[in-house]
Design an enzyme around this catalytic site. Structure first.
Site, mmCIF file in Angstrom:
data_model
loop_
_atom_site.group_PDB
_atom_site.id
_atom_site.type_symbol
_atom_site.label_atom_id
_atom_site.label_comp_id
_atom_site.label_asym_id
_atom_site.label_seq_id
_atom_site.Cartn_x
_atom_site.Cartn_y
_atom_site.Cartn_z
ATOM 1 N N TYR A 141 0.859 -1.174 0.000
ATOM 2 C CA TYR A 141 0.000 0.000 0.000
ATOM 3 C C TYR A 141 0.898 1.228 0.000
ATOM 4 O O TYR A 141 1.845 1.311 0.790
ATOM 5 C CB TYR A 141 -0.883 -0.008 1.247
ATOM 6 C CG TYR A 141 -1.750 1.219 1.427
ATOM 7 C CD1 TYR A 141 -2.785 1.504 0.546
ATOM 8 C CD2 TYR A 141 -1.555 2.080 2.508
ATOM 9 C CE1 TYR A 141 -3.592 2.628 0.725
ATOM 10 C CE2 TYR A 141 -2.361 3.200 2.696
ATOM 11 C CZ TYR A 141 -3.377 3.462 1.802
ATOM 12 O OH TYR A 141 -4.174 4.565 1.981
ATOM 13 N N ASP A 236 9.384 2.844 -0.735
ATOM 14 C CA ASP A 236 8.382 3.497 0.107
ATOM 15 C C ASP A 236 8.708 3.127 1.552
ATOM 16 O O ASP A 236 8.368 2.042 2.021
ATOM 17 C CB ASP A 236 6.980 3.031 -0.295
ATOM 18 C CG ASP A 236 5.901 3.665 0.574
ATOM 19 O OD1 ASP A 236 6.245 4.286 1.597
ATOM 20 O OD2 ASP A 236 4.713 3.520 0.231
ATOM 21 N N LYS A 264 4.949 9.238 8.561
ATOM 22 C CA LYS A 264 4.768 8.682 9.910
ATOM 23 C C LYS A 264 5.786 9.193 10.938
ATOM 24 O O LYS A 264 5.632 10.286 11.456
ATOM 25 C CB LYS A 264 4.755 7.148 9.834
ATOM 26 C CG LYS A 264 3.580 6.676 8.930
ATOM 27 C CD LYS A 264 3.183 5.257 9.166
ATOM 28 C CE LYS A 264 2.212 4.754 8.119
ATOM 29 N NZ LYS A 264 0.839 4.651 8.506
HETATM 30 N N1 PLP Z 1 3.071 4.195 2.190
HETATM 31 C C1 PLP Z 1 3.004 3.268 3.157
HETATM 32 C C2 PLP Z 1 3.988 2.147 3.175
HETATM 33 C C3 PLP Z 1 2.019 3.362 4.136
HETATM 34 O O1 PLP Z 1 1.943 2.434 5.090
HETATM 35 C C4 PLP Z 1 1.122 4.451 4.102
HETATM 36 C C5 PLP Z 1 0.058 4.574 5.114
HETATM 37 O O2 PLP Z 1 -0.181 3.737 5.922
HETATM 38 C C6 PLP Z 1 1.243 5.381 3.092
HETATM 39 C C7 PLP Z 1 2.228 5.233 2.136
HETATM 40 C C8 PLP Z 1 0.313 6.553 3.019
HETATM 41 O O3 PLP Z 1 0.575 7.417 4.065
HETATM 42 P P1 PLP Z 1 -0.584 8.437 4.570
HETATM 43 O O4 PLP Z 1 -1.613 7.578 5.241
HETATM 44 O O5 PLP Z 1 0.154 9.354 5.497
HETATM 45 O O6 PLP Z 1 -1.102 9.122 3.375
#
Ligand code: PLP
Length: 425
Positions: A141, A236, A264
């Site tokens: 994700y 990511d 985060k």
């Molecule tokens: N990338 C990863 C690996 C994530 O776990 C998340 C959210 O949980 C995101 C991107 C998206 O981040 P946000 O919820 O701050 O938009």
């Protein structure tokens, strides 16, 4: 007002009663807890019930809630202004500490969420390469970016909408989705389509289909093949950044991606994301270059202050060895309780993140995650909640521990695991 009444009220005025789907307890049933306060490793709901927090705001609160240095930084900043829409010294300090921690980053740009980071990173990659195809992996994700909402994990898995309405087929048609950890499949794909690929984006430890570690050689192969095909590699690290060491998973596996996405932890609990990489790529961004990207609250001073304080504490105290040791102890405890209670489950964990899958066998890919026993997880979740332990309300989300989870707290969580598994076995 009680949790149930607040949820009824919320459902009238907020879709599903929540501002992010997994919070609605859809996969586990029941009433979401409305939180009134938090401190250290604890949460309290509006009914005054206390919970050990293993969600930690889905990852950011690695130092625990209300860490004094983070609080001082945020309160101090609030007194001098909450947003200026103009540059600040804090942004320079944040950029410096992040670029120092990531060898692959000469420059970084701050945004307001992980979604914005990945969305901007793939726009930059496409602009830089002049190619359109993005490769992602099943169960990974990357936020709710249109083109990445194909076989995405966590919220999307929980809701059973891997391809959501509202995303044009033409947008997703520019994304290729391959199985996570299928090294051979990836090589085959790149050998036939690699010349059209702008970038490959991956979670170096998957954290949105539960926790799944990359198999040996998988990430190395992504690096090798992308270089051969002239595509960019995007890590990511929104979850994994500053989680296992003062830097990213990339440091531990010794791989330099072209672009890294963060979020985060670097916001210390306030809304932040970031993406960064080599100068030659980053300089394509406006105003230096033609790839447009912007944000009213980007680099917001409150978020920078919280993030900077968090990173400074992590750098000084280097809690990573202790976090890993504690997680090992916690997960070993869960496995031995499950054996005693004759419950079939397996655990995966890296550093301070982990997950529990109900059912036989080890889980190492998306297929295996989707056949794990979600109904058992729901029973376990509620048994734990009843005993004052707050786990992620979905079998596809990671559980976290932080520096505030001392031996006594982890021991109390394990006591709850024992009682819960004995109840549901
Ligand atoms: N990338 C990863 C690996 C994530 O776990 C998340 C959210 O949980 C995101 C991107 C998206 O981040 P946000 O919820 O701050 O938009």
């Amino acid at each position: 007002m009680k949790n149930a009444a607040l949820f009824e009220q919320a459902k009238k005025i907020i879709p599903g009663g929540v501002n992010s789907p997994v919070r609605a307890f859809g996969k586990v049933g029941g009433t979401p807890r409305f939180i009134s306060r938090a401190e250290g490793a604890w949460l309290w709901d509006v009914e005054g019930k206390r919970y050990i927090d293993h969600v930690l705001s889905w990852g950011p609160m690695i130092l625990g809630h209300l860490h004094p240095e983070v609080m001082d930084a945020v309160i101090g900043q609030a007194k001098t202004g909450m947003s200026y829409g103009a540059p600040t010294k804090l942004e320079n300090e944040m950029a410096e500490i992040v670029c120092d921690a990531f060898e692959s980053m000469d420059q970084v740009r701050f945004v307001s969420s992980g979604t914005e980071a990945t969305m901007s990173a793939i726009r930059l990659a496409r602009g830089y390469k002049g190619r359109d195809i993005i490769v992602k992996f099943e169960g990974c994700y990357h936020g709710h970016v249109d083109s990445l909402l194909a076989k995405a994990g966590s919220g999307a898995l929980t809701l059973g909408i891997p391809d959501t309405p509202g995303v044009p087929a033409s947008v997703v048609s520019q994304s290729a989705v391959l199985p996570y950890n299928d090294t051979e499949g990836f090589i085959e794909f790149m050998r036939s389509h690699g010349a059209e690929v702008a970038a490959v984006i991956v979670e170096p430890v998957a954290g949105n289909m539960g926790v799944i570690q990359a198999k040996e050689g998988f990430l190395e192969t992504l690096r090798k093949e992308t270089l051969e095909c002239g595509a960019l590699l995007i890590f990511d690290e929104v979850i994994t950044g500053f989680r296992f060491c003062f830097g990213g998973m990339q440091r531990l596996v010794d791989i330099q991606p072209d672009i890294t996405c963060l979020g985060k932890i670097i916001g210390g609990g306030l809304p932040v994301g970031a993406f960064g990489g080599r100068r030659e790529i980053m300089s394509l961004l406006a105003p230096d270059g033609p790839v447009y990207q912007a944000g009213t609250l980007s680099g917001n001073p409150m978020a920078m202050a919280a993030g900077l304080a968090t990173l400074r504490v992590l750098k000084r105290e280097d809690p990573y060895g202790r976090l890993e040791k504690n997680m090992n102890m916690f997960m070993d405890g869960i496995v031995s309780i499950a054996q005693k209670r004759q419950v079939a489950l397996s655990v995966n964990h890296t550093g301070s993140m982990g997950s529990i899958f109900f059912g036989p066998g080890q889980v190492d890919n998306y297929e295996a995650v989707t056949v794990s026993d979600a109904a058992m997880y729901a029973l376990f979740f509620h048994a734990m909640l009843e005993r004052g332990v707050y786990l992620a309300p979905s079998p596809y989300e990671a559980l976290f521990i932080g520096v505030a989870h001392g031996d006594d707290i982890l021991g109390a969580s394990l006591d709850a695991v024992d009682a819960s598994l004995s109840e549901i076995a």
